[in-house]
Write an enzyme that holds these catalytic residues in place. Structure first.
Site, PDB file in Angstrom:
ATOM      1  N   CYS A 157     -19.521  -2.025  14.543  1.00 59.10           N
ATOM      2  CA  CYS A 157     -18.633  -2.402  15.497  1.00 59.10           C
ATOM      3  C   CYS A 157     -19.330  -3.146  16.554  1.00 59.10           C
ATOM      4  CB  CYS A 157     -17.937  -1.120  16.376  1.00 59.10           C
ATOM      5  SG  CYS A 157     -16.394  -0.729  15.160  1.00 59.10           S
ATOM      6  N   ARG A 181      10.451 -14.019  -5.024  1.00 53.96           N
ATOM      7  CA  ARG A 181       9.355 -14.231  -4.317  1.00 53.96           C
ATOM      8  C   ARG A 181       8.892 -15.567  -4.545  1.00 53.96           C
ATOM      9  NH1 ARG A 181       5.500  -8.727  -4.180  1.00 53.96           N
ATOM     10  NH2 ARG A 181       6.845  -7.443  -2.794  1.00 53.96           N
ATOM     11  N   SER A 225       0.768  -1.260   0.007  1.00 49.82           N
ATOM     12  CA  SER A 225      -0.199  -0.035  -0.169  1.00 49.82           C
ATOM     13  C   SER A 225       0.900   1.162  -0.006  1.00 49.82           C
ATOM     14  CB  SER A 225      -0.968   0.075   1.209  1.00 49.82           C
ATOM     15  OG  SER A 225      -1.397  -1.175   1.382  1.00 49.82           O
ATOM     16  N   HIS A 251       2.000   1.844  -3.320  1.00 48.64           N
ATOM     17  CA  HIS A 251       1.009   2.265  -4.015  1.00 48.64           C
ATOM     18  C   HIS A 251       0.416   3.829  -3.854  1.00 48.64           C
ATOM     19  CE1 HIS A 251      -0.630  -1.831  -5.465  1.00 48.64           C
ATOM     20  NE2 HIS A 251       0.479  -1.494  -6.010  1.00 48.64           N
TER      21      HIS A 251
HETATM   22 ZN    ZN Z   1       0.104  -3.332   5.056  1.00 51.44          ZN
HETATM   23 ZN    ZN Z   2     -17.022   1.307  14.753  1.00 50.98          ZN
END
Ligand code: ZN
Ligand code: ZN
Length: 389
Positions: free
Chosen positions: A130, A242, A67, A70
């Protein structure tokens, strides 16, 4: 204190509808459609303030994630490639271990000197998702290193409830340093665990597992599949480094899809061959290329086989539903790593030696050279690039 700050210009693409939520919070839901002209700099920022339920941390090891790469890479129009929730500027770094420097007045159960790893998903615990047991789908989600400051810094303040002690890793691996490196791999390993076992419900011992894409999530998926009793783990990866690491963490066979294509073969044929024609019980999308991988997976589904989508890609992928129906298959979406004992179980697996992810670390950098660490990771020559403190 110094920190590695990422910044970019808020410039929604023509045609992108900026929502009321995005306008109000300045968080982009689809980062790659909003943020342009990224900049990455090691800068001086004020020390963060400590609230009563917070801990102040000194990071010890922090992985560079796909990420982060990216954020750094852009498309032809200059937009970042990361498609998820983002708010800039932000100090990056979300796969880390740290030593506690100070605890807030209301914190129980943690103390200065403890070594911990930390969830990246800052779920609120109060919204309806949640309260219904979906912390990874929190409506008020913040993400360390994405929307709030992360760990590529000399200090970091987070809520104590997101910390998991990793003293057991330091003991198991013989030093605080080795424990800190393993601790920094708990986050990506937990992402794979959440997808495979919490979301998709796993597979029975003896099952066959296929993993598409062996970045750190794919490596973790391989190691976890082995630890959970897979009889054969088949991996697909284009990078030679890899491929080697995939074998090291437990893949029985690793194929290069590009080589297969040259030979007129396809990944699904390798899965069918490895399973005597039965197909894979669990297939993991960790390549972020579902338009290519899903059409392979659907052709090598075991009866009752599962596909779990963990790699991120803001795109459509074709699926021939007839296969899904006739094979009684299931597809699961997964993001995050919070809840359901995931961090605890991953830390236990690492402490017991049944999962050891440290071989995937192939480059180490100091904080001073953190921009180089991100640049290095963008070359995709490594298993995991780690910044050490
Ligand atoms: Zn990560
Ligand atoms: Zn939440």
């Amino acid at each position: 204190m110094r920190g590695l700050q990422f910044d970019a210009t808020w410039a929604p693409r023509p045609g992108y509808q900026v929502s009321e939520f995005e306008r109000r919070t300045h968080k982009a839901v689809t980062g790659s459609s909003v943020w342009r002209n990224p900049r990455l700099d090691l800068i001086e920022v004020p020390d963060p303030a400590l609230g009563p339920l917070d801990v102040r941390l000194r990071p010890r090891a922090c992985g560079v994630c796909g990420s982060d790469v990216h954020f750094y890479e852009t498309d032809a129009d200059g937009y970042i490639r990361y498609p998820g929730l983002t708010k800039f500027p932000v100090i990056v770094g979300h796969e880390f271990s740290a030593e506690i420097l100070e605890v807030g007045a209301g914190v129980r159960g943690l103390r200065a000197g403890d070594l911990v790893t930390v969830e990246e998903m800052i779920w609120c615990g109060a919204c309806v998702p949640c309260r219904n047991g979906w912390p990874n789908q929190c409506e008020n989600l913040e993400e360390v290193g994405f929307t709030i400051n992360g760990a590529m810094a000399e200090q970091l303040v987070v809520g104590a409830k997101y910390c998991w002690p990793i003293t057991a890793l330091a003991e198991a691996y013989g030093s605080a340093d080795a424990g800190a490196e393993a601790g920094a791999l708990c986050e990506p390993t937990s992402v794979a665990y959440n997808g495979m076992f919490v979301r998709a419900g796993g597979f029975r011992p003896g099952g066959i597992v296929a993993v598409y894409g062996t970045g750190p999530i794919g490596f973790a998926a391989i190691a976890l599949a082995r630890a959970a009793g897979a009889s054969r783990v088949i991996a697909f990866e284009v990078s030679p480094v890899r491929q080697e690491l995939a074998r090291k963490v437990g893949a029985d066979e690793v194929h290069n899809p590009a080589d297969l294509a040259k030979a007129g073969a396809s990944p699904h044929e390798m899965v069918l061959r490895a399973s005597g024609g039965a197909g894979a019980d669990l297939q993991v999308e960790a390549a972020g290329a579902p338009a290519i991988t899903v059409p392979e997976m659907e052709q090598s589904l075991a009866i009752g086989g599962k596909v779990v989508i963990i790699g991120r890609a803001a795109e459509r992928a074709p699926m021939y539903l007839e296969y899904l129906q006739t094979r009684a298959g299931q597809v699961f979406g997964a993001q995050g790593h919070s809840g359901y004992g995931t961090f605890q179980h991953v830390i236990r697996l690492m402490a017991s030696g049944r999962v050891d992810m440290r071989p995937i670390i192939t480059s180490r950098f100091a904080l001073e050279s953190a921009p180089d660490a991100v640049a290095r990771a963008s070359q995709r020559r490594d298993g995991k690039v780690m910044v050490k403190f």
